[in-house]
Motif scaffolding. Structure first.
Motif, PDB file in Angstrom:
ATOM      1  N   PRO A   1       0.796  -1.231   0.000  1.00 62.60           N
ATOM      2  CA  PRO A   1       0.000   0.000   0.000  1.00 62.60           C
ATOM      3  C   PRO A   1       0.828   1.281   0.000  1.00 62.60           C
ATOM      4  CG  PRO A   1      -0.070  -1.054   2.155  1.00 62.60           C
ATOM      5  CD  PRO A   1       0.617  -2.014   1.227  1.00 62.60           C
ATOM      6  N   LEU A   2       2.053   1.241   0.474  1.00 60.70           N
ATOM      7  CA  LEU A   2       2.870   2.459   0.521  1.00 60.70           C
ATOM      8  C   LEU A   2       3.306   2.910  -0.870  1.00 60.70           C
ATOM      9  CD1 LEU A   2       5.050   1.594   3.643  1.00 60.70           C
ATOM     10  CD2 LEU A   2       2.932   2.901   3.545  1.00 60.70           C
ATOM     11  N   TRP A   3       3.362   1.981  -1.832  1.00 60.57           N
ATOM     12  CA  TRP A   3       3.836   2.295  -3.183  1.00 60.57           C
ATOM     13  C   TRP A   3       2.708   2.323  -4.210  1.00 60.57           C
ATOM     14  CZ3 TRP A   3       8.668   3.908  -3.307  1.00 60.57           C
ATOM     15  CH2 TRP A   3       9.526   3.501  -2.290  1.00 60.57           C
ATOM     16  N   ALA A   4       1.498   1.945  -3.813  1.00 58.92           N
ATOM     17  CA  ALA A   4       0.405   1.719  -4.761  1.00 58.92           C
ATOM     18  C   ALA A   4       0.135   2.900  -5.690  1.00 58.92           C
ATOM     19  CB  ALA A   4      -0.869   1.342  -4.006  1.00 58.92           C
ATOM     20  N   ARG A   5       0.217   4.111  -5.191  1.00 55.05           N
ATOM     21  CA  ARG A   5      -0.121   5.283  -6.013  1.00 55.05           C
ATOM     22  C   ARG A   5       1.110   6.027  -6.519  1.00 55.05           C
ATOM     23  NH1 ARG A   5      -4.418   5.534  -2.046  1.00 55.05           N
ATOM     24  NH2 ARG A   5      -6.366   5.056  -3.115  1.00 55.05           N
ATOM     25  N   ARG A   6       2.288   5.453  -6.311  1.00 49.95           N
ATOM     26  CA  ARG A   6       3.512   6.131  -6.750  1.00 49.95           C
ATOM     27  C   ARG A   6       4.031   5.521  -8.038  1.00 49.95           C
ATOM     28  NH1 ARG A   6       7.692   6.734  -2.067  1.00 49.95           N
ATOM     29  NH2 ARG A   6       8.741   7.771  -3.780  1.00 49.95           N
ATOM     30  N   ASP A   7       4.633   6.344  -8.861  1.00 46.37           N
ATOM     31  CA  ASP A   7       5.244   5.876 -10.107  1.00 46.37           C
ATOM     32  C   ASP A   7       6.718   6.272 -10.129  1.00 46.37           C
ATOM     33  OD1 ASP A   7       4.990   4.558 -12.696  1.00 46.37           O
ATOM     34  OD2 ASP A   7       5.284   6.550 -13.559  1.00 46.37           O
ATOM     35  N   VAL A   8       6.994   7.559 -10.094  1.00 42.62           N
ATOM     36  CA  VAL A   8       8.372   8.044 -10.110  1.00 42.62           C
ATOM     37  C   VAL A   8       9.072   7.592  -8.831  1.00 42.62           C
ATOM     38  CG1 VAL A   8       9.819  10.118 -10.095  1.00 42.62           C
ATOM     39  CG2 VAL A   8       7.810  10.004 -11.574  1.00 42.62           C
ATOM     40  N   GLY A   9      10.208   6.925  -8.990  1.00 41.39           N
ATOM     41  CA  GLY A   9      10.977   6.463  -7.845  1.00 41.39           C
ATOM     42  C   GLY A   9      10.416   5.227  -7.165  1.00 41.39           C
ATOM     43  N   ALA A  10       9.421   4.571  -7.781  1.00 41.57           N
ATOM     44  CA  ALA A  10       8.797   3.392  -7.177  1.00 41.57           C
ATOM     45  C   ALA A  10       9.115   2.112  -7.938  1.00 41.57           C
ATOM     46  CB  ALA A  10       7.285   3.588  -7.099  1.00 41.57           C
ATOM     47  N   TRP A  11      10.040   2.188  -8.899  1.00 34.81           N
ATOM     48  CA  TRP A  11      10.430   1.035  -9.712  1.00 34.81           C
ATOM     49  C   TRP A  11      11.861   0.655  -9.362  1.00 34.81           C
ATOM     50  CZ3 TRP A  11       7.101  -1.213 -13.396  1.00 34.81           C
ATOM     51  CH2 TRP A  11       5.897  -0.543 -13.573  1.00 34.81           C
ATOM     52  N   SER A  12      12.176  -0.620  -9.541  1.00 39.75           N
ATOM     53  CA  SER A  12      13.475  -1.129  -9.109  1.00 39.75           C
ATOM     54  C   SER A  12      13.927  -2.281  -9.996  1.00 39.75           C
ATOM     55  CB  SER A  12      13.347  -1.626  -7.658  1.00 39.75           C
ATOM     56  OG  SER A  12      14.520  -2.265  -7.214  1.00 39.75           O
ATOM     57  N   VAL A  13      15.232  -2.548  -9.951  1.00 44.29           N
ATOM     58  CA  VAL A  13      15.755  -3.799 -10.491  1.00 44.29           C
ATOM     59  C   VAL A  13      15.150  -4.910  -9.633  1.00 44.29           C
ATOM     60  CG1 VAL A  13      17.861  -5.194 -10.726  1.00 44.29           C
ATOM     61  CG2 VAL A  13      17.924  -2.730 -11.238  1.00 44.29           C
ATOM     62  N   PRO A  14      14.616  -5.987 -10.213  1.00 47.44           N
ATOM     63  CA  PRO A  14      14.144  -7.099  -9.377  1.00 47.44           C
ATOM     64  C   PRO A  14      15.319  -7.656  -8.566  1.00 47.44           C
ATOM     65  CG  PRO A  14      13.353  -7.336 -11.633  1.00 47.44           C
ATOM     66  CD  PRO A  14      14.371  -6.226 -11.632  1.00 47.44           C
ATOM     67  N   LYS A  15      15.219  -7.563  -7.256  1.00 43.58           N
ATOM     68  CA  LYS A  15      16.350  -7.909  -6.398  1.00 43.58           C
ATOM     69  C   LYS A  15      15.860  -8.322  -5.026  1.00 43.58           C
ATOM     70  CE  LYS A  15      16.853  -3.235  -4.677  1.00 43.58           C
ATOM     71  NZ  LYS A  15      16.017  -3.554  -3.539  1.00 43.58           N
TER      72      LYS A  15
END
Length: 168
Positions: free
Chosen positions: A42-56
């Motif tokens: 829920p902390l990332w649900a509405r975020r796009d910028v800065g909410a993506w990552s290398v799968p790790k």
């Protein structure tokens, strides 16, 4: 937080990309795309910028970082990691102190095939209700430029290193 280590795989594809990539694609033809994971919960649900990552994911030595990256890829996405060759992208230290090591590998993964692992947390906070959430809620292919706008700031250097290695 100091001393924590993560390792991951950055998938990339080249050539005539973006044809069937849908809304997640920022390309316009020939080039390089990378697969990024959107952080779940829920902390990332509405975020796009800065909410993506290398799968790790985290590991503890003596486990080797590359083996941890392969294991974490399978845990995070629910799919076996692609076979090499792997391109070493080195390591970075994120703002929280965690050291992240990454490798790039060429592969073409269908984002609809992922089956991510879950974690549990109390939500809403203070409610006493513990719910399960996916560790990542989706993955998407992005051009290097579009990925650079969305990826966690500390990991942007992995995109730059990949572009350098590929001569982009």
């Amino acid at each position: 937080m100091a001393g924590r280590r993560s390792a991951g795989l950055l998938l990339f594809r080249t050539g005539d990309v973006g044809v069937d990539a849908g809304a997640g694609s920022g390309t316009d033809g020939v080039g390089v795309e990378v697969l990024l994971a959107h952080m779940g919960g829920p902390l990332w649900a509405r975020r796009d910028v800065g909410a993506w990552s290398v799968p790790k994911g985290e590991y503890v030595p003596p486990e080797e970082a590359c083996e941890a990256a392969r294991r974490e890829f399978e845990e995070e996405l629910g799919l076996p990691p692609p076979e090499g060759p792997y391109i070493e992208l080195g390591e970075i230290r994120q703002s929280g102190g965690k050291v992240v090591t990454a490798w790039a590998v060429e592969s073409d993964l269908d984002p609809d095939r992922i089956s991510p692992d879950t974690f549990q947390m109390e939500w809403p906070r203070g409610s006493g209700v513990v719910r399960a959430f996916p560790e990542i809620d989706r993955v998407a292919w992005w051009s290097l430029e579009a990925a650079g706008e969305r990826i966690v700031a500390g990991q942007r250097v992995f995109l730059e290193r990949l572009a350098d290695r590929l001569g982009e």
